[in-house]
Design a protein around this motif. Structure first.
Motif, PDB file in Angstrom:
ATOM      1  N   UNK A 119       0.824  -1.218   0.000  1.00  0.00           N
ATOM      2  CA  UNK A 119       0.000   0.000   0.000  1.00  0.00           C
ATOM      3  C   UNK A 119       0.854   1.263   0.000  1.00  0.00           C
ATOM      4  N   UNK A 120       2.088   1.175   0.467  1.00  0.00           N
ATOM      5  CA  UNK A 120       2.960   2.343   0.558  1.00  0.00           C
ATOM      6  C   UNK A 120       3.796   2.565  -0.696  1.00  0.00           C
ATOM      7  N   UNK A 121       3.820   1.595  -1.607  1.00  0.00           N
ATOM      8  CA  UNK A 121       4.664   1.690  -2.795  1.00  0.00           C
ATOM      9  C   UNK A 121       3.877   2.341  -3.926  1.00  0.00           C
ATOM     10  N   UNK A 122       4.419   3.411  -4.471  1.00  0.00           N
ATOM     11  CA  UNK A 122       3.815   4.094  -5.615  1.00  0.00           C
ATOM     12  C   UNK A 122       4.421   3.555  -6.900  1.00  0.00           C
ATOM     13  N   UNK A 123       3.561   3.272  -7.864  1.00  0.00           N
ATOM     14  CA  UNK A 123       4.031   2.754  -9.150  1.00  0.00           C
ATOM     15  C   UNK A 123       3.858   3.751 -10.286  1.00  0.00           C
ATOM     16  N   UNK A 124       3.202   4.869 -10.018  1.00  0.00           N
ATOM     17  CA  UNK A 124       3.027   5.882 -11.061  1.00  0.00           C
ATOM     18  C   UNK A 124       4.279   6.755 -11.114  1.00  0.00           C
ATOM     19  N   UNK A 125       5.043   6.749 -12.211  1.00  0.00           N
ATOM     20  CA  UNK A 125       6.284   7.537 -12.254  1.00  0.00           C
ATOM     21  C   UNK A 125       6.057   9.044 -12.169  1.00  0.00           C
ATOM     22  N   UNK A 126       4.909   9.536 -12.653  1.00  0.00           N
ATOM     23  CA  UNK A 126       4.642  10.975 -12.577  1.00  0.00           C
ATOM     24  C   UNK A 126       4.449  11.403 -11.125  1.00  0.00           C
ATOM     25  N   UNK A 127       3.771  10.578 -10.328  1.00  0.00           N
ATOM     26  CA  UNK A 127       3.606  10.889  -8.904  1.00  0.00           C
ATOM     27  C   UNK A 127       4.958  10.886  -8.191  1.00  0.00           C
ATOM     28  N   UNK A 128       5.821   9.945  -8.551  1.00  0.00           N
ATOM     29  CA  UNK A 128       7.161   9.900  -7.955  1.00  0.00           C
ATOM     30  C   UNK A 128       7.959  11.129  -8.360  1.00  0.00           C
ATOM     31  N   UNK A 129       7.813  11.559  -9.609  1.00  0.00           N
ATOM     32  CA  UNK A 129       8.492  12.772 -10.072  1.00  0.00           C
ATOM     33  C   UNK A 129       8.011  13.985  -9.279  1.00  0.00           C
ATOM     34  N   UNK A 130       6.712  14.085  -9.036  1.00  0.00           N
ATOM     35  CA  UNK A 130       6.170  15.208  -8.262  1.00  0.00           C
ATOM     36  C   UNK A 130       6.709  15.181  -6.836  1.00  0.00           C
ATOM     37  N   UNK A 131       6.747  13.993  -6.214  1.00  0.00           N
ATOM     38  CA  UNK A 131       7.267  13.887  -4.848  1.00  0.00           C
ATOM     39  C   UNK A 131       8.737  14.279  -4.784  1.00  0.00           C
ATOM     40  N   UNK A 132       9.510  13.869  -5.784  1.00  0.00           N
ATOM     41  CA  UNK A 132      10.927  14.199  -5.803  1.00  0.00           C
ATOM     42  C   UNK A 132      11.148  15.695  -5.929  1.00  0.00           C
ATOM     43  N   UNK A 133      10.400  16.337  -6.803  1.00  0.00           N
ATOM     44  CA  UNK A 133      10.555  17.783  -6.994  1.00  0.00           C
ATOM     45  C   UNK A 133      10.132  18.536  -5.742  1.00  0.00           C
ATOM     46  N   UNK A 134       9.046  18.106  -5.112  1.00  0.00           N
ATOM     47  CA  UNK A 134       8.589  18.785  -3.901  1.00  0.00           C
ATOM     48  C   UNK A 134       9.586  18.613  -2.762  1.00  0.00           C
ATOM     49  N   UNK A 135      10.189  17.435  -2.635  1.00  0.00           N
ATOM     50  CA  UNK A 135      11.143  17.199  -1.542  1.00  0.00           C
ATOM     51  C   UNK A 135      12.429  17.995  -1.723  1.00  0.00           C
ATOM     52  N   UNK A 136      12.796  18.306  -2.944  1.00  0.00           N
ATOM     53  CA  UNK A 136      14.053  18.998  -3.220  1.00  0.00           C
ATOM     54  C   UNK A 136      13.911  20.510  -3.284  1.00  0.00           C
ATOM     55  N   UNK A 137      12.729  21.036  -3.126  1.00  0.00           N
ATOM     56  CA  UNK A 137      12.528  22.491  -3.220  1.00  0.00           C
ATOM     57  C   UNK A 137      13.141  23.202  -2.017  1.00  0.00           C
ATOM     58  N   UNK A 138      14.040  24.165  -2.247  1.00  0.00           N
ATOM     59  CA  UNK A 138      14.594  24.929  -1.124  1.00  0.00           C
ATOM     60  C   UNK A 138      13.644  26.039  -0.694  1.00  0.00           C
ATOM     61  N   UNK A 139      13.687  26.365   0.593  1.00  0.00           N
ATOM     62  CA  UNK A 139      12.872  27.447   1.128  1.00  0.00           C
ATOM     63  C   UNK A 139      13.637  28.756   1.208  1.00  0.00           C
ATOM     64  N   UNK A 140      14.961  28.672   1.374  1.00  0.00           N
ATOM     65  CA  UNK A 140      15.803  29.858   1.492  1.00  0.00           C
ATOM     66  C   UNK A 140      17.006  29.711   0.581  1.00  0.00           C
ATOM     67  N   UNK A 141      17.607  30.834   0.247  1.00  0.00           N
ATOM     68  CA  UNK A 141      18.852  30.842  -0.496  1.00  0.00           C
ATOM     69  C   UNK A 141      19.692  32.030  -0.042  1.00  0.00           C
TER      70      UNK A 141
END
Length: 225
Positions: A119-141
């Motif tokens: 139940x925890x494994x995602x198989x949709x590559x687009x959803x994984x791409x969205x999760x990866x981009x969201x996790x890597x977004x910086x808040x400050x620079x």
């Protein structure tokens, strides 16, 4: 030859430059942006805004903008970051192969996992791409600001567009920095999977940047002074 074209030719005293031709082909300010997505068109119909656009001149949609259910604006932007020398078809093929590798890896994990873990494994590559981009977004620079003859690295918040750009740029750079013998779709697939699970070099890079911003928080007031 039109009157406008003759007047421009008389001004430049010779053939019209490509910049002037491009300026003539640009849309006037009263042209509105096209609404090509079906969900956006449905919203316009529900709110009654569609009736106002019946007699309004609309710009032509770009050749890569479509009402297909497979169209995704963020995937399109990431394709543009991969592209080099205008070879967009090659960039699109590389990204689709990357998604195919992600799908295969996740299906293998899904088949080997227990009933609770499936139940925890995602198989949709687009959803994984969205999760990866969201996790890597910086808040400050950090941005250099000069005060009193000295430069300071001042932490400032990042806008949404800038954070998405940095996130996708870092993921692509991390994939390219890996072993050259491995093809880009495979390297990019593993990088996206690591980022989606909140690990990998891109996550470490974001955390290091936040750590530097935390260390330079004493200079934050220079942003307004």
């Amino acid at each position: 030859m039109s009157t406008m074209y003759k007047s421009l030719a008389s001004v430049v005293r010779g053939p019209v430059s490509p910049f002037l031709c491009r300026a003539m082909s640009m849309y006037n300010p009263h042209f509105v942006e096209p609404v090509f997505r079906k969900d956006q068109q449905a919203v316009l119909k529900e709110t009654g805004e569609a009736e106002k656009l019946v007699h309004v001149r609309v710009k032509a949609a770009r050749n890569n903008e479509t009402s297909s259910v497979f169209f995704d604006d963020r995937v399109r932007k990431f394709t543009n970051y991969i592209m080099k020398g205008g070879r967009k078809e090659l960039a699109r093929d590389l990204l689709f192969k990357c998604f195919e590798n992600i799908k295969r890896i996740q299906l293998e994990r899904y088949n080997l996992a227990t009933a609770e873990e499936k139940d925890k494994i995602k198989t949709n590559p687009v959803d994984i791409f969205y999760d990866a981009v969201e996790n890597c977004r910086p808040l400050l620079q950090l941005t250099p600001i000069k005060r009193g003859g000295q430069w300071y690295q001042v932490p400032v918040p990042v806008t949404d567009n800038r954070s998405y750009f940095l996130s996708m740029k870092w993921i692509l750079e991390a994939a390219k920095d890996k072993e050259r013998r491995v093809h880009l779709p495979e390297k990019l697939a593993w990088e996206l999977l690591d980022a989606a699970s909140y690990q990998g070099r891109v996550i470490k890079r974001k955390q290091d940047l936040h750590r530097q911003c935390e260390a330079n928080r004493a200079y934050a007031h220079y942003r307004w002074s």
